[in-house]
Design a protein around this motif. Structure first.
Motif, PDB file in Angstrom:
ATOM      1  N   MET A   1       8.211  -7.148   4.469  1.00 47.97           N
ATOM      2  CA  MET A   1       8.329  -8.335   3.655  1.00 47.97           C
ATOM      3  C   MET A   1       8.782  -9.548   4.458  1.00 47.97           C
ATOM      4  SD  MET A   1       9.910  -7.152   0.010  1.00 47.97           S
ATOM      5  CE  MET A   1      11.413  -6.578   0.733  1.00 47.97           C
ATOM      6  N   ALA A   2       9.459  -9.340   5.547  1.00 47.64           N
ATOM      7  CA  ALA A   2      10.027 -10.460   6.304  1.00 47.64           C
ATOM      8  C   ALA A   2       9.053 -11.064   7.308  1.00 47.64           C
ATOM      9  CB  ALA A   2      11.294 -10.003   7.016  1.00 47.64           C
ATOM     10  N   ALA A   3       7.826 -10.569   7.363  1.00 42.77           N
ATOM     11  CA  ALA A   3       6.875 -11.066   8.360  1.00 42.77           C
ATOM     12  C   ALA A   3       6.571 -12.548   8.160  1.00 42.77           C
ATOM     13  CB  ALA A   3       5.586 -10.252   8.308  1.00 42.77           C
ATOM     14  N   ASP A   4       6.364 -12.983   6.920  1.00 41.55           N
ATOM     15  CA  ASP A   4       6.080 -14.393   6.656  1.00 41.55           C
ATOM     16  C   ASP A   4       7.266 -15.264   7.047  1.00 41.55           C
ATOM     17  OD1 ASP A   4       3.742 -13.425   5.624  1.00 41.55           O
ATOM     18  OD2 ASP A   4       4.246 -13.821   3.537  1.00 41.55           O
ATOM     19  N   ALA A   5       8.454 -14.848   6.664  1.00 41.61           N
ATOM     20  CA  ALA A   5       9.662 -15.614   7.008  1.00 41.61           C
ATOM     21  C   ALA A   5       9.853 -15.669   8.524  1.00 41.61           C
ATOM     22  CB  ALA A   5      10.888 -14.995   6.325  1.00 41.61           C
ATOM     23  N   CYS A   6       9.519 -14.592   9.198  1.00 39.93           N
ATOM     24  CA  CYS A   6       9.619 -14.551  10.663  1.00 39.93           C
ATOM     25  C   CYS A   6       8.651 -15.545  11.289  1.00 39.93           C
ATOM     26  CB  CYS A   6       9.339 -13.138  11.161  1.00 39.93           C
ATOM     27  SG  CYS A   6       9.390 -12.978  12.949  1.00 39.93           S
ATOM     28  N   ALA A   7       7.412 -15.586  10.795  1.00 41.83           N
ATOM     29  CA  ALA A   7       6.415 -16.511  11.332  1.00 41.83           C
ATOM     30  C   ALA A   7       6.843 -17.965  11.113  1.00 41.83           C
ATOM     31  CB  ALA A   7       5.055 -16.258  10.681  1.00 41.83           C
ATOM     32  N   VAL A   8       7.389 -18.254   9.946  1.00 39.98           N
ATOM     33  CA  VAL A   8       7.848 -19.617   9.667  1.00 39.98           C
ATOM     34  C   VAL A   8       9.065 -19.948  10.537  1.00 39.98           C
ATOM     35  CG1 VAL A   8       8.799 -21.150   7.897  1.00 39.98           C
ATOM     36  CG2 VAL A   8       6.878 -19.657   7.343  1.00 39.98           C
ATOM     37  N   SER A   9       9.923 -18.972  10.771  1.00 41.44           N
ATOM     38  CA  SER A   9      11.078 -19.190  11.650  1.00 41.44           C
ATOM     39  C   SER A   9      10.636 -19.495  13.077  1.00 41.44           C
ATOM     40  CB  SER A   9      12.004 -17.968  11.637  1.00 41.44           C
ATOM     41  OG  SER A   9      12.546 -17.774  10.358  1.00 41.44           O
ATOM     42  N   LEU A  10       9.609 -18.785  13.539  1.00 44.41           N
ATOM     43  CA  LEU A  10       9.039 -19.073  14.863  1.00 44.41           C
ATOM     44  C   LEU A  10       8.532 -20.517  14.922  1.00 44.41           C
ATOM     45  CD1 LEU A  10       7.009 -15.826  15.598  1.00 44.41           C
ATOM     46  CD2 LEU A  10       8.756 -16.795  17.088  1.00 44.41           C
ATOM     47  N   SER A  11       7.783 -20.900  13.898  1.00 43.72           N
ATOM     48  CA  SER A  11       7.249 -22.263  13.846  1.00 43.72           C
ATOM     49  C   SER A  11       8.372 -23.288  13.788  1.00 43.72           C
ATOM     50  CB  SER A  11       6.348 -22.439  12.623  1.00 43.72           C
ATOM     51  OG  SER A  11       5.253 -21.582  12.697  1.00 43.72           O
ATOM     52  N   SER A  12       9.382 -22.998  13.007  1.00 39.85           N
ATOM     53  CA  SER A  12      10.521 -23.916  12.888  1.00 39.85           C
ATOM     54  C   SER A  12      11.227 -24.060  14.229  1.00 39.85           C
ATOM     55  CB  SER A  12      11.500 -23.413  11.832  1.00 39.85           C
ATOM     56  OG  SER A  12      10.893 -23.394  10.562  1.00 39.85           O
ATOM     57  N   GLY A  13      11.400 -22.956  14.928  1.00 37.11           N
ATOM     58  CA  GLY A  13      12.027 -22.999  16.239  1.00 37.11           C
ATOM     59  C   GLY A  13      11.233 -23.844  17.220  1.00 37.11           C
ATOM     60  N   MET A  14       9.907 -23.825  17.097  1.00 36.50           N
ATOM     61  CA  MET A  14       9.063 -24.641  17.961  1.00 36.50           C
ATOM     62  C   MET A  14       9.289 -26.132  17.717  1.00 36.50           C
ATOM     63  SD  MET A  14       5.371 -22.824  17.774  1.00 36.50           S
ATOM     64  CE  MET A  14       4.965 -21.354  18.677  1.00 36.50           C
ATOM     65  N   ILE A  15       9.536 -26.485  16.471  1.00 40.46           N
ATOM     66  CA  ILE A  15       9.643 -27.893  16.083  1.00 40.46           C
ATOM     67  C   ILE A  15      11.012 -28.483  16.413  1.00 40.46           C
ATOM     68  CG2 ILE A  15       9.637 -29.449  14.089  1.00 40.46           C
ATOM     69  CD1 ILE A  15       7.582 -27.460  12.834  1.00 40.46           C
ATOM     70  N   ILE A  16      12.045 -27.670  16.286  1.00 39.96           N
ATOM     71  CA  ILE A  16      13.411 -28.172  16.471  1.00 39.96           C
ATOM     72  C   ILE A  16      13.608 -28.576  17.931  1.00 39.96           C
ATOM     73  CG2 ILE A  16      15.861 -27.583  16.351  1.00 39.96           C
ATOM     74  CD1 ILE A  16      15.082 -25.593  14.091  1.00 39.96           C
ATOM     75  N   LYS A  17      14.032 -29.814  18.124  1.00 42.39           N
ATOM     76  CA  LYS A  17      14.169 -30.362  19.484  1.00 42.39           C
ATOM     77  C   LYS A  17      15.355 -29.761  20.237  1.00 42.39           C
ATOM     78  CE  LYS A  17      10.839 -33.403  19.077  1.00 42.39           C
ATOM     79  NZ  LYS A  17       9.563 -32.805  19.125  1.00 42.39           N
ATOM     80  N   HIS A  18      16.517 -29.839  19.661  1.00 43.14           N
ATOM     81  CA  HIS A  18      17.733 -29.350  20.323  1.00 43.14           C
ATOM     82  C   HIS A  18      18.298 -28.206  19.490  1.00 43.14           C
ATOM     83  CE1 HIS A  18      17.503 -32.800  22.936  1.00 43.14           C
ATOM     84  NE2 HIS A  18      17.410 -33.585  21.867  1.00 43.14           N
ATOM     85  N   ILE A  19      18.081 -26.993  19.963  1.00 43.36           N
ATOM     86  CA  ILE A  19      18.502 -25.816  19.204  1.00 43.36           C
ATOM     87  C   ILE A  19      19.988 -25.554  19.400  1.00 43.36           C
ATOM     88  CG2 ILE A  19      17.995 -24.081  20.962  1.00 43.36           C
ATOM     89  CD1 ILE A  19      17.082 -23.760  17.287  1.00 43.36           C
ATOM     90  N   LYS A  20      20.634 -25.280  18.288  1.00 41.74           N
ATOM     91  CA  LYS A  20      22.037 -24.873  18.291  1.00 41.74           C
ATOM     92  C   LYS A  20      22.158 -23.707  17.343  1.00 41.74           C
ATOM     93  CE  LYS A  20      23.942 -29.370  19.400  1.00 41.74           C
ATOM     94  NZ  LYS A  20      24.800 -30.466  19.019  1.00 41.74           N
ATOM     95  N   ILE A  21      23.198 -22.943  17.511  1.00 42.50           N
ATOM     96  CA  ILE A  21      23.361 -21.741  16.703  1.00 42.50           C
ATOM     97  C   ILE A  21      23.413 -22.067  15.209  1.00 42.50           C
ATOM     98  CG2 ILE A  21      25.883 -21.631  16.807  1.00 42.50           C
ATOM     99  CD1 ILE A  21      25.486 -18.539  17.142  1.00 42.50           C
ATOM    100  N   ASN A  22      24.017 -23.195  14.832  1.00 41.62           N
ATOM    101  CA  ASN A  22      24.119 -23.518  13.407  1.00 41.62           C
ATOM    102  C   ASN A  22      22.746 -23.791  12.788  1.00 41.62           C
ATOM    103  OD1 ASN A  22      23.915 -25.986  14.816  1.00 41.62           O
ATOM    104  ND2 ASN A  22      25.009 -27.093  13.210  1.00 41.62           N
ATOM    105  N   LYS A  23      21.794 -24.301  13.562  1.00 40.26           N
ATOM    106  CA  LYS A  23      20.446 -24.537  13.061  1.00 40.26           C
ATOM    107  C   LYS A  23      19.716 -23.216  12.834  1.00 40.26           C
ATOM    108  CE  LYS A  23      20.110 -29.053  15.260  1.00 40.26           C
ATOM    109  NZ  LYS A  23      19.462 -29.865  16.295  1.00 40.26           N
ATOM    110  N   ALA A  24      19.840 -22.304  13.777  1.00 35.06           N
ATOM    111  CA  ALA A  24      19.226 -20.985  13.627  1.00 35.06           C
ATOM    112  C   ALA A  24      19.871 -20.225  12.471  1.00 35.06           C
ATOM    113  CB  ALA A  24      19.344 -20.199  14.922  1.00 35.06           C
ATOM    114  N   LEU A  25      21.185 -20.347  12.327  1.00 34.37           N
ATOM    115  CA  LEU A  25      21.885 -19.694  11.214  1.00 34.37           C
ATOM    116  C   LEU A  25      21.421 -20.239   9.869  1.00 34.37           C
ATOM    117  CD1 LEU A  25      25.575 -19.419  12.505  1.00 34.37           C
ATOM    118  CD2 LEU A  25      24.018 -17.530  11.959  1.00 34.37           C
ATOM    119  N   LYS A  26      21.240 -21.542   9.784  1.00 33.27           N
ATOM    120  CA  LYS A  26      20.804 -22.160   8.524  1.00 33.27           C
ATOM    121  C   LYS A  26      19.452 -21.609   8.094  1.00 33.27           C
ATOM    122  CE  LYS A  26      20.034 -26.667   6.350  1.00 33.27           C
ATOM    123  NZ  LYS A  26      20.065 -28.129   6.541  1.00 33.27           N
TER     124      LYS A  26
END
Length: 174
Positions: A1-26
Motif C-alpha cells: 500500500m505504501a508504494a504510491d506514497a513512496c513514489a511521491v516522497s521520492l518526487s518530493s525529495g527531488m523538488i526540495i532544494k535544501h533537505i533537512k530532517i524536519n522536512k523529511a519527517l513532515k
C-alpha cells in the motif's frame, strides 16, 4: 500500500532544494498517518458502505493525483517570476498528496472490515512502515534531484499523473 506514497516522497525529495530532517519527517508523518487513518476509515465505512465507495475511489485518487501532477508540470514550465513554485511541503499540497496516495488504504480497510483482525494493530503497522519508507525515499529523491536539476518538477508531475493512471488500470483490471 505504501508504494504510491513512496513514489511521491521520492518526487518530493527531488523538488526540495535544501533537505533537512524536519522536512523529511513532515512528509513521512503525513503519509504514514494518512495511510493508517484511511485504513481505519475504510474499515468503518466498509461495515456499511462497501459497494458505493468501491465504485468511485479510483476516480477520486486519479483526479487528485492528475490535478497535482498537472499543476507541478505547469508551474515548472512557467518563466521564473515571483509566483511560488509547487511546494510539496505546503500543507494543502501535502494534504492532497497524502489523501490521494492513501485511497488504496481506504479500499483495503473496506475489504478488511469483513475479516476478524485487529484493525488498530494493522493500521499501526501500516502507518509505521509507510513512515519509514517515505522518510528514506525523501532523501533518496533529494540525491537524484541534483542529477536532474531543472527537470525535477516535470518528472515529479509525471510520476503523480502516472500513479493516478496506475490506480485506474488496477481498478479496471480487477
Amino acid at each position: 500500500m505504501a508504494a504510491d506514497a513512496c513514489a511521491v516522497s521520492l518526487s518530493s525529495g527531488m523538488i526540495i532544494k535544501h533537505i533537512k530532517i524536519n522536512k523529511a519527517l513532515k512528509i513521512a508523518l503525513f503519509f504514514g498517518i494518512f495511510q493508517a487513518l484511511m485504513l481505519l476509515i475504510g474499515w468503518f465505512i466498509g461495515l456499511s458502505f462497501r459497494e458505493i465507495l468501491s465504485q468511485v475511489d479510483h476516480w477520486i485518487a486519479f483526479g487528485l493525483l492528475s490535478f497535482l501532477g498537472g499543476k507541478l508540470i505547469y508551474e515548472s514550465m512557467q518563466v521564473e517570476n515571483d509566483d511560488k513554485p509547487f511546494n510539496p511541503l505546503d500543507f494543502y499540497n501535502l494534504l492532497g498528496l497524502a489523501i490521494a496516495t492513501s485511497i488504496d488504504a481506504l479500499a483495503v480497510g473496506i475489504s478488511l472490515s469483513v475479516l476478524k483482525i485487529s484493525i488498530l494493530s494493522a493500521a499501526g503497522k501500516v502507518g509505521l512502515i509507510t513512515f519509514g519508507i517515505c522518510f528514506v525515499a525523501v532523501y533518496i529523491g533529494h540525491s537524484f534531484g541534483d542529477l536532474f536539476k531543472n527537470k525535477v518538477e516535470i518528472i515529479g508531475g509525471l510520476v503523480l499523473i502516472f500513479l493516478g493512471i496506475k490506480i485506474l488500470f488496477e481498478h479496471f483490471g480487477q
